[in-house]
Design an enzyme around this catalytic site. Sequence first.
Site, PDB file in Angstrom:
ATOM      1  N   SER A  87       3.243   1.326  -2.896  1.00  0.00           N
ATOM      2  CA  SER A  87       2.832   2.686  -2.560  1.00  0.00           C
ATOM      3  C   SER A  87       3.840   3.681  -3.084  1.00  0.00           C
ATOM      4  CB  SER A  87       2.719   2.847  -1.043  1.00  0.00           C
ATOM      5  OG  SER A  87       4.011   2.898  -0.448  1.00  0.00           O
ATOM      6  N   ASP A  88       3.387   4.911  -3.301  1.00  0.00           N
ATOM      7  CA  ASP A  88       4.348   5.992  -3.447  1.00  0.00           C
ATOM      8  C   ASP A  88       5.000   6.171  -2.086  1.00  0.00           C
ATOM      9  OD1 ASP A  88       5.842   8.125  -4.394  1.00  0.00           O
ATOM     10  OD2 ASP A  88       4.142   9.107  -5.356  1.00  0.00           O
TER      11      ASP A  88
END
Length: 857
Positions: free
Chosen positions: A264-265
Amino acid sequence: MKKLTQGSPETFFIRVQATFFGILVGCCLMPGLPAVAQAPGPDSPAIEARARAMVDKLTLAQKIELLGGVDSMFTHPMPSIGLPRFKMSDASVGVRTWGPTTAYAGGVALAATWDRAFARTLGESLGKDARARGVNFLLGPGVNIARSPIGGRNFEYLSEDPYLNATMVVPYIEGVQSEGVVATVKHYALNDEEYNRHNASANVDERTMREIYLPGFEAAVTKAHVDAVMNSYNLVNGVHATQNPFLNLKVLKGDWGFEGVLMSDWDATYDGVAAANNGLDVEMPSSKFMNAKNLIPAVKGGAVKESTIDDKLMRLFRVELRYGFTDRPQFDPADSTYSVADRAVALQGALESVTLLKNEGHLLPLDAAKVKTVAIIGPDAWPAVPGGGGSSEATAFDPVSTVVGIGNQLGPDAHVLYARGLPDMIDVFRNTHWGGGLKTETYPSNDFTGSPETTMRPSVAEWSEGQWRAQDTTPRSIRYTGRFTAGEAGKYLLLAAASGEDVFHVTVDGKQVLNQERAEGQVPNSASLDLSAGQTVTVVADYLPYSSGTRFGMGMAYEPDLVSAEAKEFAAKADVVVVAVGFDAATEGEGHDRTFTLPWGQDALVEAMAAANPHTIVTLTGGGGMDVERWLDKVAVLLHTWYPGQEGGTALAEILFGKHDPEGKLPVTFDRSWAESASAPWYYSKGPDKTLRTIGEDGKPLDYKIAQIEYGDKLMVGYRYWTTTGKHPLFPFGFGLSYTTFGFSHLSVPATAQAGSTVPVSFDVTNTGSVEGAEVAQLYVSDPSAKVDRPERELKGFEKVRLAPGEAKQVTMDLDARAFSYWSETEHKWTIDPGKFVIRVGDSSESTPLSADLTLE
């Protein structure tokens, strides 16, 4: 004639001294393993067995613990199986996270080089820089499409064109990973605007997605074999990217066969169970959602299979084992944290990317023997502006500004005069004369209702660039009312700014002029007003602070008075004036979109310099096009430097004085105005927002208001819109001037070919001028007989050629099936409609002097 064939968080670095434990199937280091970093080897039965043995030793709780990062920039360690933590770093223009570094011309500047070989060199340099800092995972490159010129992170990405992105990202990734560092392609997918990025849904049809927004990622996976992908913050068709089954399972891990790690960011995960089931492997920077609290009950209750968890770990372990991360330190004693060789690479990128857009009267190149005094004016002249803001902002060891670069180039006998030319913004706020003072009404509500507390003040100048503050839920709204009288007729600047997530709306005589909605980040907002002498206007600012205190400023000023007398004097005395304007890390960066207009006061500055000296050169800094219409016809020269990295000043000076021929080409269309951009009608939500319910970190239901961003422009992105409609932008995609001239000739295309076969195309490029230079030969394909609507032309090949005066080279490009294909939404596959195609060759999307018909059977 030569033949050219187309090629297929803040600490200084501390040496890592700990020895990483080796992991065999329960043993130590294998004999013969390398002591230093190396390029990854292929997966093997031995690696598969080691990874499986590691997984089998873990309890369910331990498995889940490994699904999240630790300490912001590390993977989670697991001492029980000898697994250390592995280090990450932000990157786009440099290895940012771990102290000062080399800052390169990356992102859009890299795309402006149109140079595959340099992309490989840049990747290798970044890989070495990462390894010297003990970094295992480099969080770049970004390949999102520059759909709109105001996208806040366009400068980190590459271009508006999927083919250009796909072609440039492959050697970049190969370069990084050849140095034993994992590249991470991002932000998957459709993270094309920063405004409201956590709560905006990019609603787009599959064909548009496949043809425009996904090819860069596809090439990274299927051609460059990137080993990590980062999901974006936004939603796609109503589902957050980190839990989007179409993106992650159907396309990435299904159609493209991605075998690496999907992370994920930072804080881009919103539902632990949904993310676990829909492809996310690692949640960064920590397990806020994919944690034991959420996933152990889900596994025991059958909502998540333990085999799904195991697959995530196998992906992570395979990558770490293939790179040898578990068997030796990432730091290589032969690496340098500071490298002179890196400076050469940074300079090359800047030299190749600077793009000459106007050169009236052939003012450039300047003759150093005749130029004795140079005035260098503007907010971007000094200090250097190597890159934009946010997580990509690299602190360069020794960045070279425009002032220093030109001064060094000219030497001790020349006179270099520097002035910023514009005041600080806080001075505009403080020096505004509000007739009778500024009425300030503070309401005990968020909607300007109730009985306000009223005071008078001479100005409002409480804006600051301070750190983010926590939300203050105490109801409060503030209205500022003032009267301003123009002393002279002309243009007046209205300027307002607020910090953090504050909101304001400014009206002039009842008409809204400035508007700032709640967003993750903010930039100053301005407008130019035409007032007559003695005219009085009433200005009202409604301000909603997000946090405690106030961080708002507002002012007005007569535009000619904004420009300092010093700057005007220097310009009048100089042989030539260089005006450095555009954006910087404060006005263009992550978390907010930028304006299409130049930052406040800069138009007035350029006009004043052009009025003082006809030999005025304007340099632009920024991630794409911007509004230059107000003064373009008043200046002789316009160059775009993008964000040129630490050697930008040196590169610009070499180009201005003819030491290097300008060779950059626009990787984005340069629109005349924001309103003319194809994305403008579709960029913001047309409402109403939809409510999305998920589970918060506390385990309680949490509702989000999701803005609906309709991609109604579909395939008509950038030059596809302009060439299809027959209209013309200010400067077309692929355009860039040179100090020499080039000709195209002898196009050879077979008259017929079998659909799906490779089609060879060749032509000659000749330097018809008097100096050595580089040209980018561009090939576009048109499909006038298609059964579906297609853009009038699409880039399907390019080659950069360097030629001496009079030299010619033959360029050969092989067009594969994808060059003629579109995505069929009925058949869900790439499709070619047999019939007539047109091959066009030239030096921009609008300049293709060579063309030939081709029939595919």
